[in-house]
Design a protein around this motif. Sequence first.
Motif, PDB file in Angstrom:
ATOM      1  N   SER A  54       0.863  -1.184   0.000  1.00  0.00           N
ATOM      2  CA  SER A  54       0.000   0.000   0.000  1.00  0.00           C
ATOM      3  C   SER A  54       0.894   1.228   0.000  1.00  0.00           C
ATOM      4  O   SER A  54       1.791   1.349   0.837  1.00  0.00           O
ATOM      5  N   LEU A  55       0.649   2.141  -0.952  1.00  0.00           N
ATOM      6  CA  LEU A  55       1.487   3.320  -1.130  1.00  0.00           C
ATOM      7  C   LEU A  55       0.690   4.587  -0.856  1.00  0.00           C
ATOM      8  O   LEU A  55      -0.483   4.679  -1.243  1.00  0.00           O
ATOM      9  N   PHE A  56       1.344   5.562  -0.229  1.00  0.00           N
ATOM     10  CA  PHE A  56       0.697   6.826   0.102  1.00  0.00           C
ATOM     11  C   PHE A  56       1.658   7.979  -0.155  1.00  0.00           C
ATOM     12  O   PHE A  56       2.862   7.858   0.048  1.00  0.00           O
ATOM     13  N   ARG A  57       1.105   9.111  -0.612  1.00  0.00           N
ATOM     14  CA  ARG A  57       1.897  10.326  -0.813  1.00  0.00           C
ATOM     15  C   ARG A  57       1.139  11.485  -0.204  1.00  0.00           C
ATOM     16  O   ARG A  57      -0.079  11.417  -0.021  1.00  0.00           O
ATOM     17  N   GLY A  58       1.879  12.544   0.112  1.00  0.00           N
ATOM     18  CA  GLY A  58       1.210  13.703   0.674  1.00  0.00           C
ATOM     19  C   GLY A  58       2.177  14.729   1.204  1.00  0.00           C
ATOM     20  O   GLY A  58       3.302  14.866   0.709  1.00  0.00           O
ATOM     21  N   THR A  59       1.739  15.430   2.255  1.00  0.00           N
ATOM     22  CA  THR A  59       2.514  16.512   2.845  1.00  0.00           C
ATOM     23  C   THR A  59       2.410  16.454   4.365  1.00  0.00           C
ATOM     24  O   THR A  59       1.557  15.759   4.912  1.00  0.00           O
ATOM     25  N   VAL A  60       3.256  17.228   5.012  1.00  0.00           N
ATOM     26  CA  VAL A  60       3.131  17.471   6.450  1.00  0.00           C
ATOM     27  C   VAL A  60       2.170  18.648   6.597  1.00  0.00           C
ATOM     28  O   VAL A  60       2.332  19.679   5.921  1.00  0.00           O
ATOM     29  N   ALA A  61       1.161  18.503   7.427  1.00  0.00           N
ATOM     30  CA  ALA A  61       0.166  19.568   7.613  1.00  0.00           C
ATOM     31  C   ALA A  61       0.863  20.865   8.005  1.00  0.00           C
ATOM     32  O   ALA A  61       1.747  20.877   8.868  1.00  0.00           O
ATOM     33  N   GLY A  62       0.496  21.951   7.318  1.00  0.00           N
ATOM     34  CA  GLY A  62       1.056  23.258   7.617  1.00  0.00           C
ATOM     35  C   GLY A  62       2.374  23.558   6.928  1.00  0.00           C
ATOM     36  O   GLY A  62       2.927  24.632   7.096  1.00  0.00           O
ATOM     37  N   ASP A  63       2.904  22.605   6.156  1.00  0.00           N
ATOM     38  CA  ASP A  63       4.169  22.811   5.447  1.00  0.00           C
ATOM     39  C   ASP A  63       3.940  22.503   3.970  1.00  0.00           C
ATOM     40  O   ASP A  63       4.109  21.363   3.524  1.00  0.00           O
ATOM     41  N   ALA A  64       3.566  23.519   3.212  1.00  0.00           N
ATOM     42  CA  ALA A  64       3.236  23.338   1.792  1.00  0.00           C
ATOM     43  C   ALA A  64       4.436  22.884   0.968  1.00  0.00           C
ATOM     44  O   ALA A  64       4.265  22.311  -0.108  1.00  0.00           O
TER      45      ALA A  64
END
Length: 87
Positions: A54-64
Amino acid sequence: MRAQTETFRLTGFPMPFGDDAELVLEPMEMLTPDASVVLGTDEGDVEIGSPDVSLFRGTVAGDAESAVFLSFSPHGTHGVIRSGGST
């Protein structure tokens, strides 16, 4: 056309130096549904099926400017998080 994916938040994710982060993630696909994975052997090519991952991508909240990649499988969990200029 890709199916619409839903984002979710993973809270309390442990980071270096004792900090926790909130990750904003979405699932991602490595292969198309009709892809086949083939292992080349001395006896010829052998279809081995899709990996159980299972693969996931994204960001750290508050750090665009951040970037997150996480993978989960029966063999372990791996990932990279870049935030605040650090990896």
